[in-house]
Design a protein around this motif. Structure first.
Motif, mmCIF file in Angstrom:
data_model
loop_
_atom_site.group_PDB
_atom_site.id
_atom_site.type_symbol
_atom_site.label_atom_id
_atom_site.label_comp_id
_atom_site.label_asym_id
_atom_site.label_seq_id
_atom_site.Cartn_x
_atom_site.Cartn_y
_atom_site.Cartn_z
ATOM 1 N N ASP A 1 0.863 -1.181 0.000
ATOM 2 C CA ASP A 1 0.000 0.000 0.000
ATOM 3 C C ASP A 1 0.899 1.230 0.000
ATOM 4 O O ASP A 1 1.576 1.516 0.984
ATOM 5 N N ALA A 2 0.928 1.935 -1.131
ATOM 6 C CA ALA A 2 1.788 3.120 -1.239
ATOM 7 C C ALA A 2 1.039 4.375 -0.797
ATOM 8 O O ALA A 2 1.507 5.489 -1.025
ATOM 9 N N GLY A 3 -0.129 4.195 -0.195
ATOM 10 C CA GLY A 3 -0.884 5.329 0.339
ATOM 11 C C GLY A 3 -1.546 6.182 -0.718
ATOM 12 O O GLY A 3 -1.841 7.360 -0.475
ATOM 13 N N GLU A 4 -1.775 5.587 -1.905
ATOM 14 C CA GLU A 4 -2.352 6.382 -2.989
ATOM 15 C C GLU A 4 -3.873 6.479 -2.929
ATOM 16 O O GLU A 4 -4.483 7.188 -3.722
ATOM 17 N N GLY A 5 -4.485 5.701 -2.036
ATOM 18 C CA GLY A 5 -5.925 5.834 -1.832
ATOM 19 C C GLY A 5 -6.774 5.040 -2.793
ATOM 20 O O GLY A 5 -7.575 4.201 -2.385
ATOM 21 N N ASP A 6 -6.590 5.273 -4.115
ATOM 22 C CA ASP A 6 -7.464 4.613 -5.099
ATOM 23 C C ASP A 6 -6.912 3.285 -5.580
ATOM 24 O O ASP A 6 -7.543 2.616 -6.394
ATOM 25 N N ARG A 7 -5.722 2.891 -5.129
ATOM 26 C CA ARG A 7 -5.121 1.655 -5.640
ATOM 27 C C ARG A 7 -4.184 1.023 -4.618
ATOM 28 O O ARG A 7 -3.623 1.708 -3.761
ATOM 29 N N LYS A 8 -4.014 -0.300 -4.747
ATOM 30 C CA LYS A 8 -3.039 -1.023 -3.923
ATOM 31 C C LYS A 8 -2.291 -1.987 -4.828
ATOM 32 O O LYS A 8 -2.833 -2.444 -5.835
ATOM 33 N N TYR A 9 -1.055 -2.269 -4.439
ATOM 34 C CA TYR A 9 -0.201 -3.121 -5.265
ATOM 35 C C TYR A 9 -0.069 -4.509 -4.676
ATOM 36 O O TYR A 9 -0.082 -4.673 -3.459
ATOM 37 N N LEU A 10 0.078 -5.490 -5.574
ATOM 38 C CA LEU A 10 0.349 -6.859 -5.155
ATOM 39 C C LEU A 10 1.681 -7.290 -5.751
ATOM 40 O O LEU A 10 1.917 -7.125 -6.948
ATOM 41 N N ARG A 11 2.551 -7.840 -4.894
ATOM 42 C CA ARG A 11 3.878 -8.298 -5.333
ATOM 43 C C ARG A 11 3.930 -9.819 -5.308
ATOM 44 O O ARG A 11 3.304 -10.461 -4.462
ATOM 45 N N LEU A 12 4.712 -10.392 -6.234
ATOM 46 C CA LEU A 12 4.940 -11.838 -6.275
ATOM 47 C C LEU A 12 6.427 -12.156 -6.281
ATOM 48 O O LEU A 12 6.817 -13.317 -6.200
ATOM 49 N N ASP A 13 7.237 -11.122 -6.452
ATOM 50 C CA ASP A 13 8.685 -11.301 -6.561
ATOM 51 C C ASP A 13 9.319 -9.949 -6.274
ATOM 52 O O ASP A 13 8.680 -9.106 -5.632
ATOM 53 N N ASP A 14 10.519 -9.670 -6.780
ATOM 54 C CA ASP A 14 11.158 -8.407 -6.399
ATOM 55 C C ASP A 14 10.767 -7.213 -7.277
ATOM 56 O O ASP A 14 11.271 -6.113 -7.080
ATOM 57 N N TRP A 15 9.865 -7.410 -8.220
ATOM 58 C CA TRP A 15 9.337 -6.261 -8.969
ATOM 59 C C TRP A 15 8.578 -5.347 -8.014
ATOM 60 O O TRP A 15 8.035 -5.802 -7.002
ATOM 61 N N HIS A 16 8.505 -4.054 -8.373
ATOM 62 C CA HIS A 16 7.701 -3.125 -7.570
ATOM 63 C C HIS A 16 6.310 -3.696 -7.332
ATOM 64 O O HIS A 16 5.777 -3.670 -6.228
#
Ligand code: MBD
Ligand code: FE
Length: 306
Positions: free
Chosen positions: A34-49
């Motif tokens: 969660d980069a705190g952007e409010g409208d979106r959240k990220y999911l990681r599976l490896d070392d990619w952002h």
């Protein structure tokens, strides 16, 4: 000719962000970022952002799919290939590249109308090792094989085949002829662009969503077992029960995710073929269970039919 090298990332429009966060981390094992952007959240599976972006939305469907090319020259060449094939596209702005955490980006739609991107240079967070959302025995199979495979909506499979082979440089064919109880024969087409047996497939025919399913693969069978057990404990819908596919020979099952399309989780796939084959059934299992996911597909081997 320049070829895409992997299914790199995807964006999902989701109505229930909280349910997705729980499903992705506690059941599948992805890392929430969660980069705190409010409208979106990220999911990681490896070392990619990130590999997936969850976008808060009023629809539940794939928002976009990103295919990788090695570098800037290949991106330019891909643009020329799109030009030559008369496929409309545009170069994304710096802000749009930053949004995707890539160095360069083309935006277009595939013949099925699926928002499609070609990119190079993803941000790899070497300082932030993957931290699974639940304890994992192994990792996700990514690297040179990309993030997984998906089935996308294509009303015209011939047009899709021509686009993915002649413009994106992929290879593949029909890999099954599946005789259905009603006498019809379903012939899905599978395409590969690296060692992963298939990165995208087309069923043809009408589909309510752009995406039917996304398959993620574990390196350790125990992680597939843990996910399967958790899906059963939480009584999530299972569209197709556990079984082993004939083409990639992966052990997989398909469960309904919080967006009402299918997440296929698997282990043990073999590499892409150098010459095409087709099959009339799966090796074992893969019985249709919950219907309504557009995968009421009889793939059960004859001995198993009751
Ligand atoms: C797959 O991954 C798949 O989804 C189907 C329907 C058949 C073979 C392999
Ligand atoms: Fe699949």
């Amino acid at each position: 000719m320049v070829k895409v090298t992997e299914l790199g990332y995807m964006g999902f429009n989701v109505t229930d962000m909280a349910a997705w966060e729980r499903f992705a981390t506690e059941i599948v094992g992805m890392e929430l970022h969660d980069a705190g952007e409010g409208d979106r959240k990220y999911l990681r599976l490896d070392d990619w952002h990130h590999r997936f972006v969850l976008h808060k939305s009023n629809e539940d469907d794939m928002a976009y799919i990103g295919w990788r090319v090695p570098g800037p020259d290949e991106l330019e060449e891909m643009a020329a290939q799109l030009e030559a094939a008369k496929v409309p596209y545009r170069f994304a702005s710096t802000a749009e590249c930053d949004e995707r955490r890539v160095l360069g980006l083309l935006k277009l739609t595939d013949p099925g109308g699926n928002p499609t991107e070609v990119f190079y240079g993803p941000e790899v967070m070497t300082f932030r090792p993957f931290h699974p959302g639940r304890p994992m025995f192994g990792r996700f199979v990514t690297g040179d094989q990309g993030v997984g495979h998906c089935i996308l909506r294509q009303s015209d499979v011939k047009a899709a085949y021509d686009f993915y082979t002649k413009v994106f440089g992929m290879r593949g064919s029909v890999e099954y002829k599946l005789r259905q109880p009603d006498g019809s024969v379903v012939m899905p087409t599978f395409m590969h662009c690296n060692d992963r047996q298939h990165s995208v497939a087309f069923l043809g025919g009408p589909m309510p969503k752009r995406i039917n399913h996304l398959m993620l693969e574990y390196t350790d069978l125990n992680d597939l077992g843990v996910a399967y057990h958790a899906v059963r404990q939480h009584k999530l819908a299972v569209g197709i029960d556990i079984g082993k596919h004939s083409n990639d020979q992966a052990v997989t099952f398909y469960c309904g995710n919080p967006s009402g399309w299918l997440s296929e989780l698997g282990w043990g796939a073999r590499s892409a073929p150098s010459q095409q084959e087709y099959y009339s059934a799966d090796i074992w299992g893969h019985e249709v269970e919950a219907s309504g996911f557009g995968m009421d597909l009889d793939m059960v081997a004859p001995e198993e039919e009751t």
